[in-house]
Design an enzyme around this catalytic site. Structure first.
Site, short mmCIF file in Angstrom:
data_model
loop_
_atom_site.label_atom_id
_atom_site.label_comp_id
_atom_site.label_asym_id
_atom_site.label_seq_id
_atom_site.Cartn_x
_atom_site.Cartn_y
_atom_site.Cartn_z
N CYS A 124 -5.57 13.18 12.90
CA CYS A 124 -5.19 11.56 12.71
C CYS A 124 -5.27 10.97 14.00
CB CYS A 124 -3.87 11.69 12.05
SG CYS A 124 -3.62 10.00 11.54
N ASP A 146 4.54 0.64 12.15
CA ASP A 146 3.31 -0.03 11.44
C ASP A 146 3.22 -1.50 11.73
OD1 ASP A 146 2.70 2.52 10.21
OD2 ASP A 146 3.31 1.71 8.34
N ARG A 159 0.75 14.76 13.37
CA ARG A 159 1.14 14.36 12.17
C ARG A 159 1.14 15.72 11.16
NH1 ARG A 159 -1.26 8.85 9.50
NH2 ARG A 159 0.77 9.25 8.43
N LYS A 203 0.73 -1.27 -0.14
CA LYS A 203 0.10 -0.05 0.09
C LYS A 203 0.75 1.25 0.13
CE LYS A 203 -1.84 1.80 3.96
NZ LYS A 203 -1.46 2.83 4.35
N ASN A 204 1.97 1.21 1.09
CA ASN A 204 2.61 2.58 1.02
C ASN A 204 3.68 2.63 -0.18
OD1 ASN A 204 1.01 3.06 3.10
ND2 ASN A 204 2.72 2.64 4.84
N ARG A 264 -8.73 -0.53 4.35
CA ARG A 264 -7.94 0.58 3.89
C ARG A 264 -6.53 -0.01 3.42
NH1 ARG A 264 -7.63 6.39 6.81
NH2 ARG A 264 -6.50 6.35 5.18
C1 EPZ Z 1 4.32 6.97 6.54
O1 EPZ Z 1 3.50 8.03 7.02
C2 EPZ Z 1 3.36 5.84 6.25
N1 EPZ Z 1 2.30 6.18 5.26
C3 EPZ Z 1 2.88 5.49 7.66
O2 EPZ Z 1 2.00 4.17 7.51
C4 EPZ Z 1 4.19 5.13 8.65
O3 EPZ Z 1 3.59 4.60 9.85
C5 EPZ Z 1 4.93 6.22 8.59
O4 EPZ Z 1 5.39 6.71 7.13
C6 EPZ Z 1 6.35 5.79 9.41
O5 EPZ Z 1 6.77 4.76 8.90
C7 EPZ Z 1 2.29 6.06 3.91
O6 EPZ Z 1 3.35 5.60 3.46
C8 EPZ Z 1 1.33 6.24 3.06
P1 EPZ Z 1 6.39 10.41 8.42
P2 EPZ Z 1 4.15 9.64 6.94
O7 EPZ Z 1 6.42 11.55 7.72
O8 EPZ Z 1 5.00 9.83 5.74
C9 EPZ Z 1 6.57 13.55 12.07
C10 EPZ Z 1 0.06 3.16 7.71
O9 EPZ Z 1 -0.31 2.60 8.99
N2 EPZ Z 1 6.48 14.63 10.99
O10 EPZ Z 1 7.46 9.52 8.43
O11 EPZ Z 1 3.14 10.58 7.15
C11 EPZ Z 1 5.23 12.82 12.10
O12 EPZ Z 1 4.52 13.40 12.91
C12 EPZ Z 1 0.53 4.47 7.85
O13 EPZ Z 1 0.17 2.44 6.73
C13 EPZ Z 1 6.64 15.94 11.15
O14 EPZ Z 1 6.70 16.32 12.34
O15 EPZ Z 1 5.23 9.32 8.16
C14 EPZ Z 1 5.94 11.39 12.84
O16 EPZ Z 1 6.11 11.48 14.01
C15 EPZ Z 1 0.21 4.99 9.04
N3 EPZ Z 1 6.26 16.74 10.22
C16 EPZ Z 1 7.15 11.44 12.11
O17 EPZ Z 1 7.61 12.64 11.59
C17 EPZ Z 1 6.45 16.46 9.21
O18 EPZ Z 1 6.04 17.47 8.08
C18 EPZ Z 1 7.51 10.45 11.13
O19 EPZ Z 1 6.35 10.74 10.00
C19 EPZ Z 1 6.09 15.30 8.77
C20 EPZ Z 1 6.32 14.24 9.54
#
Ligand code: EPZ
Length: 429
Positions: free
Chosen positions: A126, A316, A131, A22-23, A408
């Protein structure tokens, strides 16, 4: 609303085919916006999130054709999508759509790169944490985008196109790295991304972009270099196997005992999780066909795990591991470092008889001799599937509500598990 009914106690034996990730599929579909020519994606999983993204791109004038099955095709291989963004008619992604799926915010990068403008809704709240998207915006600004935030929308402009630049992420972000890659692909000059996410899905997207004519090196490491090009062409790419689906079924097989082959799974995509399974006393074997998971009668040992960006233990899989540890012989500790609120499964697992204490970002799980079925529900995808894992080993019947979360991210979950002997069925009302 559909529900899933599980009667626990059956061992899992047989083969579970692993679907496309998916991701990876989501950013790959979004990457099609970067070219006027058709991007063909094979092994796309049949998931509600993919359909939702198709709606968003449809809004922007993208044609998506889903190829039908041919005789002789493997029934377990995913769909083939032909995505053509020949004419983008709208550079907006509205709140109604983006709020339902956060990854759709990422369309901002290709829209800006190709069209010089985008108006994309902020994703909003969320279930697993706040996030924010500040780092994605920072990355676009580093490439020369002018950004304003107005009435819940991010308005991004690059009148004369984006230009290469240096992006240094203060923390590892998957979405930030995808956004930076896609924006930099069509920027003038060279972009360097420091502290890039190393998740395998980043490498998959970079491979696909390179097939489309991009010049990206270093994907899969924390320093990615992108030489911008003026246009990208069509290509064909196969989505890599889903490491989170793989880990989830591995944990399910470990929970029930039995012997399961996860067909098409690739161990290098989830080595940290497989190592934890071995520590817990599960037999993990890599074969030419995939990964075999076996546990015969022996008890589960407790583990100490902290989630971390790839190659660490993935957030995840945190909820699913916690479900497994509810049956370990002893006390486990699981620390969640990526999302601040990703413990919504704890109270639901407790309804099945689990003993879990939360203290800040650490959960202490005291293994119990038995779980007992109960009605449960969860607020996100991975939390829901952790309840399925617990239910597979619980005595009696568990009814999992809010199945739309599972849909999803897990393709044909009840079919895949029941083929291996689980007593699981979907009830549609
Ligand atoms: C991706 O989300 C995945 N989603 C998530 O999978 C996964 O949990 C996550 O990466 C971490 O591996 C998809 O790929 C579609 P991040 P993403 O930006 O990209 C903070 C699932 O269940 N952050 O790596 O949104 C954030 O809050 C989902 O399939 C900021 O602070 O995650 C988090 O604490 C859920 N500012 C950390 O970074 C930003 O601008 C990592 O988030 C962006 C992120």
């Amino acid at each position: 609303m559909d529900r899933i009914r599980i009667v626990g106690g059956q061992r899992l034996n047989g083969t579970i085919p692993i679907s496309g990730a998916k991701n990876a599929a989501l950013p790959l579909i979004i990457a099609a916006l970067l070219s006027e020519e058709t991007l063909i994606l094979d092994n796309v999983p049949r998931l509600a999130d993919v359909i939702q993204l198709q709606r968003i791109l449809g809004n922007q004038g993208v044609d998506i054709m889903i190829a039908g099955k041919r005789p002789g095709d493997d029934p377990n291989s995913g769909r083939t999508l032909h995505i053509s963004a020949k004419r983008i008619v709208d550079t907006t992604a509205p709140y109604e759509l983006v709020s339902k799926m956060r990854a759709s915010f990422w369309v901002i990068a290709p829209l800006l790169g190709r069209m010089g403008e985008a108006k994309v809704s902020l994703p909003g709240g969320c279930a697993i944490g706040t996030r924010p998207v500040d780092l994605l915006i920072m990355a676009l600004e580093a490439l020369g985008a002018e950004i304003e935030i107005e009435a819940g929308y991010v308005l991004a402009r690059a009148k004369n196109g984006l230009r290469g630049g240096e992006i240094k992420f203060p923390k590892v972000t998957v979405g930030g790295t995808h956004t930076a890659l896609m924006a930099a692909a069509l920027a003038r000059g060279t972009t360097v991304i420091e502290n890039a996410a190393r998740e395998p899905e980043i490498g998959d997207v970079a491979d696909c972009l390179n097939k489309m004519g991009a010049k990206i090196t270093g994907a899969g490491t924390s320093r990615i270099v992108i030489e911008g090009v003026t246009r990208l062409h069509g290509a064909r790419h196969t989505v890599l196997p889903d490491r989170i689906e793989t880990g989830t079924y591995a944990l399910a097989a470990a929970m029930t005992g039995g012997d399961v082959l996860l067909a098409n799974a690739r161990p290098e995509l989830l080595q940290a999780a497989l190592d934890v399974l071995v520590q817990a006393g599960v037999t993990v074997t890599s074969t030419n066909e995939g990964i075999r998971i076996a546990r015969n009668g022996s008890g589960l040992s407790p583990v100490e795990v902290t989630t971390a960006p790839f190659p660490g233990f993935p957030t995840d899989l945190q909820a699913q591991l916690m479900a497994l540890m509810t049956r370990a012989k002893g006390t486990s500790h699981i620390t969640e470092t990526i999302f601040e609120n990703r413990f919504m499964h704890v109270q639901e697992l407790a309804r099945l008889g689990a003993r879990i204490q939360l203290s800040g970002e650490t959960a202490t799980i005291e293994g119990v001799a038995r779980l007992k079925g109960a009605p449960v529900m969860a607020t996100d995808l991975r939390a829901s599937v952790s309840l399925v894992i617990a239910a597979l080993a619980a005595e009696g019947e568990t009814m999992v509500n809010r199945v739309y979360h599972l849909d999803r991210g897990f393709e044909r979950l009840e079919e895949k598990l029941s083929q291996c002997g689980a007593a699981i069925e979907r009830l549609s009302t």
